[in-house]
Every structure is written in structure tokens, then in C-alpha cells.
Write an enzyme that holds these catalytic residues in place. Sequence first.
Site, PDB file in Angstrom:
ATOM      1  N   SER A 123       0.835  -1.211   0.000  1.00 16.78           N
ATOM      2  CA  SER A 123       0.000   0.000   0.000  1.00 16.78           C
ATOM      3  C   SER A 123       0.868   1.258   0.000  1.00 16.78           C
ATOM      4  O   SER A 123       0.624   2.213  -0.749  1.00 16.78           O
ATOM      5  CB  SER A 123      -0.896   0.013   1.243  1.00 16.78           C
ATOM      6  OG  SER A 123      -1.804  -1.056   1.208  1.00 16.78           O
ATOM      7  N   SER A 177     -13.626   0.520   2.415  1.00 13.07           N
ATOM      8  CA  SER A 177     -12.623   0.441   1.353  1.00 13.07           C
ATOM      9  C   SER A 177     -11.658   1.617   1.391  1.00 13.07           C
ATOM     10  O   SER A 177     -12.029   2.761   1.108  1.00 13.07           O
ATOM     11  CB  SER A 177     -13.302   0.386  -0.018  1.00 13.07           C
ATOM     12  OG  SER A 177     -12.320   0.480  -1.024  1.00 13.07           O
ATOM     13  N   ASP A 230      -6.970  -8.620   4.164  1.00 11.30           N
ATOM     14  CA  ASP A 230      -6.149  -9.460   3.271  1.00 11.30           C
ATOM     15  C   ASP A 230      -5.597 -10.691   3.989  1.00 11.30           C
ATOM     16  O   ASP A 230      -4.950 -11.539   3.360  1.00 11.30           O
ATOM     17  CB  ASP A 230      -4.979  -8.643   2.711  1.00 11.30           C
ATOM     18  CG  ASP A 230      -5.457  -7.554   1.758  1.00 11.30           C
ATOM     19  OD1 ASP A 230      -6.557  -7.692   1.190  1.00 11.30           O
ATOM     20  OD2 ASP A 230      -4.724  -6.550   1.584  1.00 11.30           O
ATOM     21  N   ARG A 246     -12.973  -7.485 -11.686  1.00 10.91           N
ATOM     22  CA  ARG A 246     -13.230  -6.833 -10.390  1.00 10.91           C
ATOM     23  C   ARG A 246     -14.030  -5.532 -10.554  1.00 10.91           C
ATOM     24  O   ARG A 246     -13.895  -4.834 -11.560  1.00 10.91           O
ATOM     25  CB  ARG A 246     -11.890  -6.571  -9.672  1.00 10.91           C
ATOM     26  CG  ARG A 246     -11.174  -7.877  -9.375  1.00 10.91           C
ATOM     27  CD  ARG A 246      -9.877  -7.675  -8.650  1.00 10.91           C
ATOM     28  NE  ARG A 246     -10.062  -7.131  -7.315  1.00 10.91           N
ATOM     29  CZ  ARG A 246      -9.064  -6.739  -6.531  1.00 10.91           C
ATOM     30  NH1 ARG A 246      -7.817  -6.797  -6.960  1.00 10.91           N
ATOM     31  NH2 ARG A 246      -9.314  -6.272  -5.338  1.00 10.91           N
TER      32      ARG A 246
HETATM   33  C1  S3P Z   1      -5.578  -1.534  -0.086  1.00 11.61           C
HETATM   34  C2  S3P Z   1      -6.840  -1.595   0.448  1.00 11.61           C
HETATM   35  C3  S3P Z   1      -7.581  -2.855   0.626  1.00 11.61           C
HETATM   36  C4  S3P Z   1      -6.685  -4.075   0.522  1.00 11.61           C
HETATM   37  C5  S3P Z   1      -5.724  -3.973  -0.631  1.00 11.61           C
HETATM   38  C6  S3P Z   1      -4.843  -2.751  -0.485  1.00 11.61           C
HETATM   39  C7  S3P Z   1      -4.920  -0.209  -0.236  1.00 11.61           C
HETATM   40  O1  S3P Z   1      -8.583  -2.942  -0.353  1.00 11.61           O
HETATM   41  O2  S3P Z   1      -7.468  -5.252   0.383  1.00 11.61           O
HETATM   42  O3  S3P Z   1      -4.903  -5.128  -0.699  1.00 11.61           O
HETATM   43  O4  S3P Z   1      -3.697  -0.146  -0.432  1.00 11.61           O
HETATM   44  O5  S3P Z   1      -5.634   0.802  -0.148  1.00 11.61           O
HETATM   45  P1  S3P Z   1     -10.004  -2.189  -0.207  1.00 11.61           P
HETATM   46  O6  S3P Z   1      -9.745  -0.793   0.110  1.00 11.61           O
HETATM   47  O7  S3P Z   1     -10.696  -2.370  -1.509  1.00 11.61           O
HETATM   48  O8  S3P Z   1     -10.685  -2.921   0.906  1.00 11.61           O
END
Ligand code: S3P
Length: 450
Positions: free
Chosen positions: A29, A174, A327, A129
Amino acid sequence: MGSHAAARPLSAGRSGPLSGRMRVPGDKSISHRSLMLGALAVGETTIDGLLEGDDVLNTANAMRALGATIVREETGRWRVHGVGVGGLLEPTHVVDFGNAGTGVRLCMGLVASQPIAVTFTGDASLVKRPMGRVLDPLRQMGVEVLARSGDRLPLTIRGAAAPMPVTYRVPMASAQVKSAVLLAGLGTPGLTTVVEPVFTRDHTERMLAGFGAAISIDTDRDGVRTIRLEGRPELKPQAITVPSDPSSAAFPIVAATIVPGSDIVVEGVLMNPARIGLIETLLEMGAAIEVVAERQTGGETLADLRVRSAELKGVTVPASRAPSMIDEYPILAVAAATAAGETRMSGLEEMRVKESDRLSAVANGLKVNGVDCTEGPDWLVVRGGPVPGGGLVATHLDHRIAMSFLILGFVAQSPVTVDDAAMIATSFPTFESLMTDAGASFRADEDRAA
Ligand code: S3P
């Protein structure tokens, strides 16, 4: 690239105790966001510890296609010369994000407030997706979208010439949706407001503040966060050191917990409160995880984690914890398969729209290996015990399904095979070598290709 390379089946069998110190790669991230904010800053951002996995390399290529200059030095340090907020260029070719949902969704936000047309695509997983969750708020800000039905990739975005600031309440938990709106807000005059009823990872907010944007966060007594970002700031380049990814550290942590006699240290793991739900859960199950050296870097807490094997017991994981470990449920389900009694997990609806439908991929992978479990629309119950193994797991282009079931193989009576280990390179390219060095055994398994 969008097309998927040949599948690489891999097996893992019973492994001796795991030992030694290891460092897992940089946080995915934070790596994506470092490249993106670096691309919008004025001047040179340096990044040490960037995750050099396929997902992040696709983001680096996308930022180059949008006009940033990005080089990797031999030392592993990355240098990003940004173009400034509003300075992105229209790419001359389709921007392919491969397997990376975070990359493509955040990038859509980035280009939304500039009048440029960008066509995005991805691999066989990413084109399935949902993108509407990001496109809906961006349309409110003035973006035009040309997409096939259901807002799936490939699609073209034309950013708004006169973007409008919005107040957007994120309808699902999210961080990607929150982040896309905030990144679109960077190029939008005035105040962009995101209301977040459920707290999700806050790297975008922390890093925007670090790059010098005017951002404020108020949390009410129900925990609802209101994030306000002043548009069109001049972002100042940063020197970033990316901490190790807790979502990658999860694999050796669970492996050392369930393989008897193990004793490992995972160094420099990011301990952001929005990311450590798995550690909390494993501790409740009886895991022996010790936080050895906690320290602060770049506005985040890091720690070395010493993990020794332990007998686990089943627990009920509260649904409210899901955003801080979304995750990590595949690897938690593997830990639960070895625990005494039942582990109940709920609030898992977001698992269905990850790199695969992870809820059914996990349930099916457990079942073909003789583990007793029940899958509901947004919940999973795993009944633990000795693991027969011997199954062939369908990974559906999902790196975390592949890694989780290889670890199940370390404790199963017969080896566990995954149909494709190639996707592990999207997030954790050193997974096999780090686990092998710690004492695990893998075997390429050409005979069991799906
Ligand atoms: C992430 C947010 C999550 C996570 C992804 C990385 C991010 O997804 O599952 O692996 O870096 O903002 P969502 O925000 O769709 O839940």
C-alpha cells in the site's frame, strides 16, 4: 502485463522447525502511494525499501506513462521526479495494471481532476473486479467514463476540465475508494470531503500530510471519520523508507506459529493499527508473538516480531476487525485449520471482490485438503485438527491464496499443491527463498498443472 504467463504449479510438504531472522519486502500500500505522490510532487522523491513486486512495478510504469521520470539505482533506491499537481500528461498507450486493484483504482483518482484521457486494463483477474465503487464518486466530480457494462476494465476515463469538490460518504469499508476520492481531490479546487463510517488503512491521509497537503481528520464519538483535503496544493518531495508489509509478514508469522519447534524473527514490520488485526487474533488464539523492538519512522510504528510455535485454539473473530485484516483471512483460515476447535469469522463480504473470490477459494482449498469448514455469504467457520492435505488448490490468479495453501502444506500429512505460484511475485517475490532459508521445503510439481 495483462496476459498471464504460464502457470507454475508448486507443492509444499511437511517442514522441520522454521528458524532465523528475515525481512519481508516493503509494504504494498505504501509503495503504490510513494510512487503516485512522488509523481505529483515538485522535485525529487527518493524511496528506499520499495516493494519490487509486479503490482508496484506496474504502478511505476503507469506513473512514467503519465509523465513522471522514475529510475531505480543499483543500491535499490528509487528516484521519482514529479510533474506537480495538475501536470500529468496524457499517455500514448493503454495503461496495463496487471493484477493490481490498488494500483488501478488509485490511479483513476489521480487522473480524474485533469482533462486527459487514459485507458486502463489489467489481467484476467483484474478485468473481473468491480470498478464502479471508484467510478461513482469520480463521476460526481465530473469524470467521463467509457466502460463496458458493469464498469469493468478495460475502460477509458476522461478527467474533468473543471473538477467539482464533493462530500462523499464511502458506502463500503474500502481504503481504495477513500484514497481514489482524496487523490482526485488533489487536483480539484476547494475542499474535498470524505466521510468514512468504518476506519480503514490510513496511509493516504498520513502520506498526503507528509507531502505537505492541508488535510484534517475529525472522528466523532461513533468512530465516523470526516477527512477534509484542500485542493491544488504544491506537494513537497520526500525521502521515504517503506516499512515491511504486515500482510506479507503474516505468512511467516503463521508458518512459525503452526510448525512445531519454530522460532523466527521478522524484522521491521509496519505496526499501523489499521493493519494488525491478524496479530491481535493470533494472540487471542494462543500464539507466541513478541514485539521485540518498537520504533517510529516516517510517521509510522515499526517492530521486530519474534514468533515461536504454539498450540492454537479456535476463536470468534469480531466482524468489526475485518477492515484491519481483510487481506489476512486466507492465512488466518490456515492457522484455524490447525487449531483446536472452531474459528468463526464474519463480516467478510469484501473478500468476495479481491484478486479472486477469496471466501470461496479459501473454503474450496480447505475442503480439498480434508479440512472441515462451512462457507456462508459473508462468513466462514473452520473446524481445526490434524490436516490430511494431498489436495490441489485452485488459486484463481490470487497470490495470497497460493502462499496460504503452501503454508498449509508445511503441517499437512500429505503435501499440498497450488495450481499456480507465479502470482506470488505480485506482492512477495522473495516468499519462496525466505521460507526455504528458514527451513521450509517446496517442490515444483509439473504433473499437477491445472
Ligand atoms: C488496499 C486496500 C484494501 C486491501 C488492498 C490494499 C490499499 O482494499 O485489500 O490489498 O492499499 O488501499 P479495499 O480498500 O478495496 O478494501
